[in-house]
Each structure stands twice: as C-alpha cells, then as structure tokens.
Design an enzyme around this catalytic site. Structure first.
Site, short mmCIF file in Angstrom:
data_model
loop_
_atom_site.label_atom_id
_atom_site.label_comp_id
_atom_site.label_asym_id
_atom_site.label_seq_id
_atom_site.Cartn_x
_atom_site.Cartn_y
_atom_site.Cartn_z
N GLY A 46 15.35 39.10 -17.12
CA GLY A 46 14.75 39.34 -15.82
C GLY A 46 15.35 38.40 -14.80
O GLY A 46 15.98 37.39 -15.16
N GLN A 51 15.33 33.21 -7.30
CA GLN A 51 16.29 32.46 -8.10
C GLN A 51 17.70 32.51 -7.53
O GLN A 51 18.54 31.67 -7.86
CB GLN A 51 16.32 33.00 -9.54
N CYS A 91 14.11 30.15 -18.96
CA CYS A 91 14.32 30.56 -17.57
C CYS A 91 15.74 30.23 -17.18
O CYS A 91 16.23 29.15 -17.47
CB CYS A 91 13.34 29.82 -16.66
N LEU A 92 16.40 31.16 -16.51
CA LEU A 92 17.78 30.93 -16.05
C LEU A 92 17.83 29.78 -15.05
O LEU A 92 18.88 29.18 -14.85
CB LEU A 92 18.35 32.21 -15.44
N HIS A 133 6.39 36.33 -15.46
CA HIS A 133 7.29 35.20 -15.19
C HIS A 133 8.03 35.40 -13.86
O HIS A 133 8.14 34.48 -13.05
CB HIS A 133 8.26 35.08 -16.38
N GLU A 134 8.50 36.64 -13.62
CA GLU A 134 9.25 36.91 -12.37
C GLU A 134 8.33 36.88 -11.14
O GLU A 134 8.73 36.37 -10.08
CB GLU A 134 9.95 38.28 -12.44
N HIS A 137 7.88 33.46 -10.06
CA HIS A 137 9.01 32.97 -9.24
C HIS A 137 8.80 33.36 -7.78
O HIS A 137 9.06 32.55 -6.87
CB HIS A 137 10.32 33.61 -9.71
O1 GNR Z 1 16.10 35.64 -19.65
C1 GNR Z 1 14.93 35.27 -19.67
N1 GNR Z 1 14.26 35.27 -20.84
C2 GNR Z 1 12.89 35.06 -20.92
C3 GNR Z 1 12.36 34.82 -22.18
C4 GNR Z 1 11.02 34.62 -22.34
C5 GNR Z 1 10.19 34.67 -21.25
C6 GNR Z 1 10.69 34.89 -19.98
C7 GNR Z 1 12.04 35.10 -19.81
S1 GNR Z 1 12.68 35.42 -18.24
C8 GNR Z 1 14.30 34.78 -18.43
C9 GNR Z 1 15.14 35.07 -17.19
C10 GNR Z 1 14.54 34.36 -16.00
O2 GNR Z 1 14.60 33.19 -15.82
N2 GNR Z 1 13.88 35.11 -15.18
O3 GNR Z 1 13.26 34.54 -14.12
NI NI Z 2 12.86 32.49 -14.68
#
Ligand code: GNR
Ligand code: NI
Length: 173
Positions: A46, A51, A91-92, A133-134, A137
């Site tokens: 995601g 980001q 998270c990236l 999670h997104e 953000h």
């Molecule tokens: O790539 C991603 N893997 C992930 C794994 C477990 C829970 C959430 C994520 S999101 C993350 C990519 C990211 O940072 N999205 O904002």
């Molecule tokens: Ni993230």
C-alpha cells in the site's frame, strides 16, 4: 509514469493531515498511477499520498500475490469496523522495522475509485490492515505511534543515523 521519493520517519511532513479531494481528474489519475508505480517498485502492499509528499486524501494498495489487482481509493472513509486482529506491520516510511499492531479485523470502506465513481468495499485480513494503515498516514499518523515511547525513540534514532549515512557529502539536509 514516474517513481516518486518516499519520505522517512521522523520527517515532519509525514505528520501533515491530507486534504479531501473535490473530484477525480486526469492530473489526479496521473498522481495515482505514479503512486502505484512507486509502491510496486518499493515492493509495498500500500502507499498513501502523504508518503510521497502529496497532502491529498488518496491511497493505492495491492495485496495480490501476482501484483495485478491494484486498488485506488480517493477520500476513503471507514464506515464500519468489527473485531480486532494483531499483525506485524512494516512501513515504507519506517524502513527495516516490523512490530505488532492491533487493528479492526473487518472494515467497510466508502471512497471514490480511479474513475471518480463512488464505491464501497468490505474487507478483512491484510487488505483491512493495509487500508487502516494508509488512512492513518492521511491523518499524519504512523504505525510507530501505537508502540511504546521507548520503542518509537529507538526506531527514530536508528533511522536518523542511517539517513545521515545515506546523505551525499556537502549537501545540507
Ligand atoms: O508494504 C507494506 N506492508 C505492510 C505490512 C503490514 C502492515 C501494513 C503494511 S503497509 C506497507 C506499505 C506502507 O508503508 N504503506 O503506507
Ligand atoms: Ni506506511
């Protein structure tokens, strides 16, 4: 299409609250396509606009094994949640760190799609975790905010150190 730079914790720009979008036009679709390309290149499931320093309420996701089922959500809203699940999150924007986070097990989401049409979807498992999670953000929130102060500070210090090491010499950061 273009691969965009991803901001890293503790960059204060990750704390901005993204603004809702009026409509989906071609310029916006280009941004969504760039976000998707950036997400695939980074091997994420995601990516939120925040980001990549775009402070508008949109996200892309793809949790399929073949990376061929992209999801585009504009102005996403969680309209129902049920149950709880704990899973390891990464998270990236927090590269290299994985910690357990508890979130709703099942969610119902309302958004606009890439075509600008309203959509609703009900999902669970990884996609539900990812969408929560997104959307965090887009509200300036990171998964490390759910951890203890001690863990968050440890991650913060390590990332600052590795970001220093990665900076080109003579360039002020
Ligand atoms: O790539 C991603 N893997 C992930 C794994 C477990 C829970 C959430 C994520 S999101 C993350 C990519 C990211 O940072 N999205 O904002
Ligand atoms: Ni993230």
């Amino acid at each position: 299409m273009a691969i965009l730079d991803i901001l890293h914790f503790p960059d204060p720009r990750l704390r901005r609250r993204a603004a809702p979008l009026g409509a989906v036009d071609d310029a916006l679709r280009r941004m969504l396509d760039d976000m998707l390309e950036t997400m695939y290149a980074a091997k994420g499931v995601g990516l939120a606009a925040t980001q990549v320093n775009i402070h508008l309420r949109m996200l892309v996701a793809d949790v399929s094994d073949d990376r061929d089922q992209p999801l585009f959500l504009v102005n996403p809203e969680i309209i129902a949640r049920d149950g709880l699940q704990e899973s390891e999150e990464g998270c990236l924007s927090v590269p290299g760190f994985y910690e357990p986070v508890t979130r709703a097990e099942q969610i119902r989401v309302r958004a606009l799609g890439r075509d600008g049409q309203p959509l609703e979807l009900e999902t669970d498992g990884l996609l539900a975790v990812c969408i929560q999670h997104e959307i965090d953000h887009l509200d300036g929130k990171l998964f490390v905010d759910y951890l203890s102060e001690i863990k968050r500070q440890r991650i913060r210090k390590k990332l600052i150190k590795s970001q220093r090491a990665a900076e080109p010499a003579g360039v002020a950061g």
